[in-house]
Design an enzyme around this catalytic site. Structure first.
Site, mmCIF file in Angstrom:
data_model
loop_
_atom_site.group_PDB
_atom_site.id
_atom_site.type_symbol
_atom_site.label_atom_id
_atom_site.label_comp_id
_atom_site.label_asym_id
_atom_site.label_seq_id
_atom_site.Cartn_x
_atom_site.Cartn_y
_atom_site.Cartn_z
ATOM 1 C CG ASN A 58 27.930 24.076 17.174
ATOM 2 O OD1 ASN A 58 28.767 24.858 17.630
ATOM 3 N ND2 ASN A 58 26.626 24.264 17.297
ATOM 4 C CE LYS A 60 25.590 22.728 20.397
ATOM 5 N NZ LYS A 60 24.257 22.297 20.784
ATOM 6 C CG HIS A 143 23.233 26.744 16.670
ATOM 7 N ND1 HIS A 143 22.611 26.615 17.889
ATOM 8 C CD2 HIS A 143 23.648 25.507 16.316
ATOM 9 C CE1 HIS A 143 22.672 25.346 18.263
ATOM 10 N NE2 HIS A 143 23.292 24.653 17.326
ATOM 11 C CD GLU A 145 22.865 25.562 21.473
ATOM 12 O OE1 GLU A 145 24.046 25.924 21.319
ATOM 13 O OE2 GLU A 145 22.530 24.359 21.529
ATOM 14 C CD GLU A 215 21.848 21.985 14.261
ATOM 15 O OE1 GLU A 215 22.665 21.088 14.439
ATOM 16 O OE2 GLU A 215 21.879 23.057 14.881
ATOM 17 N N GLY A 221 20.806 18.655 21.769
ATOM 18 C CA GLY A 221 21.312 18.501 23.127
ATOM 19 C C GLY A 221 20.349 17.791 24.068
ATOM 20 C CB SER A 261 20.505 14.051 19.816
ATOM 21 O OG SER A 261 20.172 15.005 20.804
HETATM 22 P P1 PGA Z 1 23.791 18.179 19.607
HETATM 23 O O1 PGA Z 1 23.936 19.655 18.979
HETATM 24 O O2 PGA Z 1 24.450 17.236 18.635
HETATM 25 O O3 PGA Z 1 24.505 18.236 20.927
HETATM 26 O O4 PGA Z 1 22.338 17.904 19.745
HETATM 27 C C1 PGA Z 1 23.802 19.866 17.630
HETATM 28 C C2 PGA Z 1 23.918 21.338 17.335
HETATM 29 O O5 PGA Z 1 23.463 22.148 18.157
HETATM 30 O O6 PGA Z 1 24.463 21.743 16.304
#
Ligand code: PGA
Length: 300
Positions: A58, A60, A143, A145, A215, A221, A261
């Protein structure tokens, strides 16, 4: 009746050639509850072998088209022998480049969101139908976010998921709790509710084009990964929700990823969990060697 271990071998053999046969053998054998406790782990592991692990990047809001091309050229040779499905979900403006760069490879391309209408007065939005016509195969919905910064709710996530399925895309549906919710002890209920609302109206046949990504928001993140036990526990709870909503066959067949992460170092342990079928990868998907290492971990 045949001893269970004999049946297990038979199913494993069948699974190598024909997963449908294996599923029906499991069904003949009955639900997991009928299995002697000592052999449940084997069955869980076997079911995992029947499912497809999917490693999806992903990206982003990262990478311009030229940067996307460079990253994909780096990723391609590193994942060409992957034993799992490999997907990159990229910004809308990178889709053309990504589709072109991955043509004829084992890398699938996805978008990071879609609108629920096919077309109309929705300035700045992109529909699932538009994505499909481009050749895009996957779309992420729900997601955290999007939920946190852009007002997505369980209801709009359901609508976006519906639109993705209607357009013929495979949907990577994200669910997960905030840290406060975990501390309140309501993770299982919350994730179950997110899953149930998003899948409202989705048929068992359509469910084959759903991947669920668990998630935990506190792990995204932040560098704080869920432990492999925490990841597996919630993925297993989601699988149980699918069994309740549909049936055991659907639950055994659905791909449930962990995300948050995940990186080259912790991927091995996370994807080895019996209910974790790969991952949705943010930061580590932007570095070709790291992404490739995660793909390798999921290929075992
Ligand atoms: P990350 O993001 O691996 O940077 O924690 C995962 C995601 O948001 O899908």
């Amino acid at each position: 009746p045949r001893p269970f271990s004999c049946l297990l071998n038979h199913v494993l053999n069948a699974a190598r050639g024909n997963s449908r046969a294996a599923f029906s053998l499991i069904l003949i054998n009955g639900p997991l509850g009928a299995v002697p406790p000592g052999q449940r782990k084997d069955l869980l592991r076997m079911n995992k072998q029947l499912r497809k692990a999917v490693i999806a990047g992903n990206w982003k809001m990262n990478k311009t088209p030229s940067e996307a091309k460079a990253l994909l050229e780096e990723i391609k040779p590193l994942v060409k022998d992957a034993g799992c499905d490999v997907v990159v979900c990229v910004p809308y403006v990178d889709l053309c480049t990504a589709l072109e760069a991955t043509k004829g490879t084992n890398i699938g391309v996805g978008a990071e969101n879609c609108h629920w209408a096919e077309s109309g007065a929705f300035t700045g939005e992109i529909s699932a139908v538009m994505l499909k016509e481009m050749g895009v195969q996957y779309v992420i919905t729900g997601h955290s976010e999007r939920r946190t910064y852009f007002g997505d709710t369980d209801v709009t996530v359901q609508k976006r998921t519906r639109a993705g399925l209607d357009a013929g895309l495979t949907v990577i549906l994200c669910v997960g709790e905030y840290l406060e919710q975990r501390e309140q002890g309501i993770t299982a209920e919350l994730v179950a509710m997110q899953t149930k609302i998003a899948l409202g109206g989705v048929s068992k046949e359509e469910l084959k084009r759903i991947i669920i990504a668990y998630e935990p928001v506190w792990a995204i993140g932040t560098g704080k990964t869920a432990t492999s036990e925490q990841a597996n526990e919630v993925c297993a709870q989601i699988r149980k929700v699918i069994a309740d909503l549909y049936d055991q066959e659907a639950a055994d067949g659905i791909t449930i990823q962990y995300g948050g992460s995940m990186n080259a170092k912790n991927a091995d342990e996370l994807v080895a969990q019996p209910d974790v079928d790969g991952g949705l990868i943010g930061g580590a998907a932007l570095k070709a060697p790291d992404f490739a290492a995660i793909v390798k971990a999921a290929s075992k």
